[in-house]
Write a protein that holds these residues in place. Sequence first.
Motif, PDB file in Angstrom:
ATOM      1  N   PHE A 196       1.000  -1.032  -0.047  1.00 33.19           N
ATOM      2  CA  PHE A 196      -0.107  -0.197   0.066  1.00 33.19           C
ATOM      3  C   PHE A 196       1.131   1.321  -0.261  1.00 33.19           C
ATOM      4  O   PHE A 196       1.850   1.174   0.557  1.00 33.19           O
ATOM      5  CB  PHE A 196      -0.747   0.600   1.534  1.00 33.19           C
ATOM      6  N   MET A 197       0.298   2.166  -0.837  1.00 37.07           N
ATOM      7  CA  MET A 197       0.895   3.349  -0.022  1.00 37.07           C
ATOM      8  C   MET A 197       0.022   4.909  -0.683  1.00 37.07           C
ATOM      9  O   MET A 197      -0.973   4.672  -0.490  1.00 37.07           O
ATOM     10  CB  MET A 197       1.921   3.715  -1.838  1.00 37.07           C
ATOM     11  N   LEU A 198       0.180   6.076   0.233  1.00 37.79           N
ATOM     12  CA  LEU A 198      -0.513   6.832   0.256  1.00 37.79           C
ATOM     13  C   LEU A 198      -0.176   8.335  -0.899  1.00 37.79           C
ATOM     14  O   LEU A 198       0.442   8.597  -0.716  1.00 37.79           O
ATOM     15  CB  LEU A 198      -0.410   7.479   1.532  1.00 37.79           C
ATOM     16  N   THR A 199      -1.393   8.787  -1.746  1.00 36.64           N
ATOM     17  CA  THR A 199      -1.254  10.114  -1.657  1.00 36.64           C
ATOM     18  C   THR A 199      -2.453  10.897  -1.322  1.00 36.64           C
ATOM     19  O   THR A 199      -3.068  10.347  -1.163  1.00 36.64           O
ATOM     20  CB  THR A 199      -1.213   9.954  -4.125  1.00 36.64           C
ATOM     21  N   GLY A 200      -2.095  11.870  -2.412  1.00 38.76           N
ATOM     22  CA  GLY A 200      -3.168  12.863  -2.395  1.00 38.76           C
ATOM     23  C   GLY A 200      -4.828  12.606  -2.796  1.00 38.76           C
ATOM     24  O   GLY A 200      -4.285  11.307  -3.508  1.00 38.76           O
ATOM     25  N   GLY A 201      -5.767  13.049  -2.082  1.00 36.45           N
ATOM     26  CA  GLY A 201      -7.045  12.575  -2.480  1.00 36.45           C
ATOM     27  C   GLY A 201      -6.895  12.948  -3.973  1.00 36.45           C
ATOM     28  O   GLY A 201      -7.941  12.604  -4.818  1.00 36.45           O
ATOM     29  N   ASN A 202      -6.164  14.179  -5.100  1.00 36.17           N
ATOM     30  CA  ASN A 202      -6.618  14.796  -5.969  1.00 36.17           C
ATOM     31  C   ASN A 202      -5.601  13.619  -6.937  1.00 36.17           C
ATOM     32  O   ASN A 202      -5.496  14.309  -7.755  1.00 36.17           O
ATOM     33  CB  ASN A 202      -6.647  15.970  -6.037  1.00 36.17           C
ATOM     34  N   ALA A 203      -4.835  12.922  -6.893  1.00 31.87           N
ATOM     35  CA  ALA A 203      -4.222  11.966  -7.188  1.00 31.87           C
ATOM     36  C   ALA A 203      -5.200  10.923  -8.421  1.00 31.87           C
ATOM     37  O   ALA A 203      -5.837  10.461  -7.661  1.00 31.87           O
ATOM     38  CB  ALA A 203      -2.943  11.172  -6.853  1.00 31.87           C
ATOM     39  N   ALA A 204      -4.468  10.869  -9.586  1.00 30.76           N
ATOM     40  CA  ALA A 204      -5.576  10.360 -10.110  1.00 30.76           C
ATOM     41  C   ALA A 204      -4.285   8.459  -9.691  1.00 30.76           C
ATOM     42  O   ALA A 204      -3.366   8.407  -9.552  1.00 30.76           O
ATOM     43  CB  ALA A 204      -5.001  10.065 -11.734  1.00 30.76           C
ATOM     44  N   ASP A 205      -5.342   7.273 -10.398  1.00 29.43           N
ATOM     45  CA  ASP A 205      -5.181   5.900  -9.448  1.00 29.43           C
ATOM     46  C   ASP A 205      -3.875   5.672 -10.783  1.00 29.43           C
ATOM     47  O   ASP A 205      -3.446   4.787 -10.354  1.00 29.43           O
ATOM     48  CB  ASP A 205      -6.170   5.334  -9.814  1.00 29.43           C
ATOM     49  N   SER A 206      -4.041   5.422 -12.023  1.00 28.31           N
ATOM     50  CA  SER A 206      -3.154   4.974 -13.169  1.00 28.31           C
ATOM     51  C   SER A 206      -1.912   5.326 -12.688  1.00 28.31           C
ATOM     52  O   SER A 206      -0.746   5.025 -13.176  1.00 28.31           O
ATOM     53  CB  SER A 206      -3.644   4.942 -14.810  1.00 28.31           C
ATOM     54  N   VAL A 214       0.270   6.252 -10.681  1.00 26.42           N
ATOM     55  CA  VAL A 214      -0.019   5.358  -8.879  1.00 26.42           C
ATOM     56  C   VAL A 214       0.049   4.450  -9.320  1.00 26.42           C
ATOM     57  O   VAL A 214       1.245   3.800  -8.582  1.00 26.42           O
ATOM     58  CB  VAL A 214      -0.535   6.065  -7.759  1.00 26.42           C
ATOM     59  N   ALA A 215      -0.072   3.322 -10.523  1.00 27.85           N
ATOM     60  CA  ALA A 215       0.265   2.153 -10.318  1.00 27.85           C
ATOM     61  C   ALA A 215       1.403   2.149 -10.247  1.00 27.85           C
ATOM     62  O   ALA A 215       1.717   0.474  -9.868  1.00 27.85           O
ATOM     63  CB  ALA A 215      -1.034   1.089 -11.351  1.00 27.85           C
ATOM     64  N   PRO A 216       2.060   2.192 -11.418  1.00 30.01           N
ATOM     65  CA  PRO A 216       3.977   1.752 -11.618  1.00 30.01           C
ATOM     66  C   PRO A 216       4.186   1.552 -10.264  1.00 30.01           C
ATOM     67  O   PRO A 216       5.643   0.490  -9.808  1.00 30.01           O
ATOM     68  CB  PRO A 216       4.114   2.915 -12.617  1.00 30.01           C
ATOM     69  N   HIS A 217       3.836   2.529  -9.440  1.00 27.63           N
ATOM     70  CA  HIS A 217       4.634   3.024  -8.590  1.00 27.63           C
ATOM     71  C   HIS A 217       5.028   1.688  -7.124  1.00 27.63           C
ATOM     72  O   HIS A 217       5.683   1.379  -6.571  1.00 27.63           O
ATOM     73  CB  HIS A 217       4.815   4.267  -8.082  1.00 27.63           C
ATOM     74  N   LEU A 218       3.073   1.590  -7.157  1.00 26.38           N
ATOM     75  CA  LEU A 218       2.823  -0.301  -6.480  1.00 26.38           C
ATOM     76  C   LEU A 218       3.150  -1.519  -7.075  1.00 26.38           C
ATOM     77  O   LEU A 218       3.451  -2.039  -6.138  1.00 26.38           O
ATOM     78  CB  LEU A 218       1.752   0.500  -6.230  1.00 26.38           C
ATOM     79  N   LEU A 219       3.175  -1.121  -8.053  1.00 30.22           N
ATOM     80  CA  LEU A 219       3.658  -3.120  -8.590  1.00 30.22           C
ATOM     81  C   LEU A 219       4.939  -3.078  -8.627  1.00 30.22           C
ATOM     82  O   LEU A 219       5.349  -4.038  -8.644  1.00 30.22           O
ATOM     83  CB  LEU A 219       2.851  -2.815 -10.113  1.00 30.22           C
ATOM     84  N   ALA A 220       4.850  -2.221  -8.691  1.00 29.28           N
ATOM     85  CA  ALA A 220       7.004  -2.185  -8.985  1.00 29.28           C
ATOM     86  C   ALA A 220       7.838  -3.029  -8.154  1.00 29.28           C
ATOM     87  O   ALA A 220       8.975  -4.399  -8.784  1.00 29.28           O
ATOM     88  CB  ALA A 220       8.640  -0.646  -8.353  1.00 29.28           C
ATOM     89  N   GLY A 221       7.309  -3.510  -7.094  1.00 29.76           N
ATOM     90  CA  GLY A 221       7.520  -4.845  -6.506  1.00 29.76           C
ATOM     91  C   GLY A 221       7.472  -6.575  -6.325  1.00 29.76           C
ATOM     92  O   GLY A 221       7.348  -6.579  -5.562  1.00 29.76           O
ATOM     93  N   LEU A 222       6.025  -5.773  -7.270  1.00 27.40           N
ATOM     94  CA  LEU A 222       4.741  -7.632  -7.273  1.00 27.40           C
ATOM     95  C   LEU A 222       5.442  -8.385  -7.929  1.00 27.40           C
ATOM     96  O   LEU A 222       6.749  -8.286  -8.786  1.00 27.40           O
ATOM     97  CB  LEU A 222       3.454  -6.768  -8.308  1.00 27.40           C
ATOM     98  N   LYS A 223       5.755  -9.731  -7.423  1.00 27.09           N
ATOM     99  CA  LYS A 223       6.428 -10.992  -7.835  1.00 27.09           C
ATOM    100  C   LYS A 223       5.255 -11.650  -7.781  1.00 27.09           C
ATOM    101  O   LYS A 223       4.234 -12.061  -6.983  1.00 27.09           O
ATOM    102  CB  LYS A 223       7.929 -10.885  -7.099  1.00 27.09           C
ATOM    103  N   GLY A 224       5.533 -12.578  -8.998  1.00 22.46           N
ATOM    104  CA  GLY A 224       4.951 -13.844  -8.898  1.00 22.46           C
ATOM    105  C   GLY A 224       3.318 -13.441  -9.474  1.00 22.46           C
ATOM    106  O   GLY A 224       2.348 -14.437  -9.357  1.00 22.46           O
ATOM    107  N   ALA A 225       2.874 -12.794 -10.422  1.00 23.70           N
ATOM    108  CA  ALA A 225       1.953 -11.808 -10.106  1.00 23.70           C
ATOM    109  C   ALA A 225       1.743 -12.363 -12.518  1.00 23.70           C
ATOM    110  O   ALA A 225       2.587 -12.516 -13.431  1.00 23.70           O
ATOM    111  CB  ALA A 225       1.275 -10.270  -9.866  1.00 23.70           C
ATOM    112  N   ARG A 226       0.656 -12.906 -12.427  1.00 21.97           N
ATOM    113  CA  ARG A 226      -0.512 -13.129 -13.513  1.00 21.97           C
ATOM    114  C   ARG A 226      -1.219 -12.039 -14.175  1.00 21.97           C
ATOM    115  O   ARG A 226      -1.003 -12.307 -15.431  1.00 21.97           O
ATOM    116  CB  ARG A 226      -0.150 -14.856 -13.808  1.00 21.97           C
TER     117      ARG A 226
END
Length: 251
Positions: A140-150, A152-164
């Motif tokens: 999980f991570m935090l942003t201000g309420g005015n931040a768009a979702d897409s 932010v996604a690459p930053h949250l997915l950076a450490g993701l392993k094993g996902a298909r």
Amino acid sequence: MGHLFWLSDEQWAVIEPLVPANKGGARRVDDRRVISGIIHVLKVGCRWCDCPKDYGPSTTIYNRFNRWSRKRFWIDLVEALATSGAVTKSTSIDSTYVKAHRSAHGGKGGPKNQAIGPSRGGQTTKIHALTDVIGRPFAFMLTGGNAADSPVAPHLLAGLKGARYLLADKGYDANSLRKHLRQSHIVPVIPGRSNRKRAIRYDTRRYKSRHLIENAFCRLKDFRRVATRYDKLARNFLSAVALATLVAFWL
């Protein structure tokens, strides 16, 4: 006493090996009692100074929470448990808004540096999260309420392993994100926006599991200091989210 939160023997057996060792100086007070007090405050949403005396001095409870938040201990604790337990083959991503109480304002660096921003609901913080195949948050991570979702996604997915597969709603329908996922050998299960000229094909059967991340946010917001943000510092609020995740999903 009946309304107080206490870590069970089974829960403490999971946490105790991961608690930092006491490094000299004065003897640290009972870790189990203090951590139970911290979780109690997060659940009921009271001020730190109103923490019941059963847990010891309220200053001790807050200082431990604040000091270990500064060291990222609470976040590292969830990540340690999730690394060995999360099943990430089919991962969901989403975000939720949290209203920032007036006491959350005034943090160092201003609202932007403390992940507070304007949205339709007023001044809010956004919690972005990933959940595994059975709906347990593990990043999980935090942003201000005015931040768009897409974006932010690459930053949250950076450490993701094993996902298909990555399940997400239309807020994540962006060509750049789809390209990023395919380069990472992850199949996007994301419906297209209504203004696309060409319809997007996706796995509708698998997409039905996306409700699990919505359920996870509902469980996290049962903790009143997660449902409303009272913390000035983003790091402390993120620690509150981590502790709620720990209790609700990983213990």
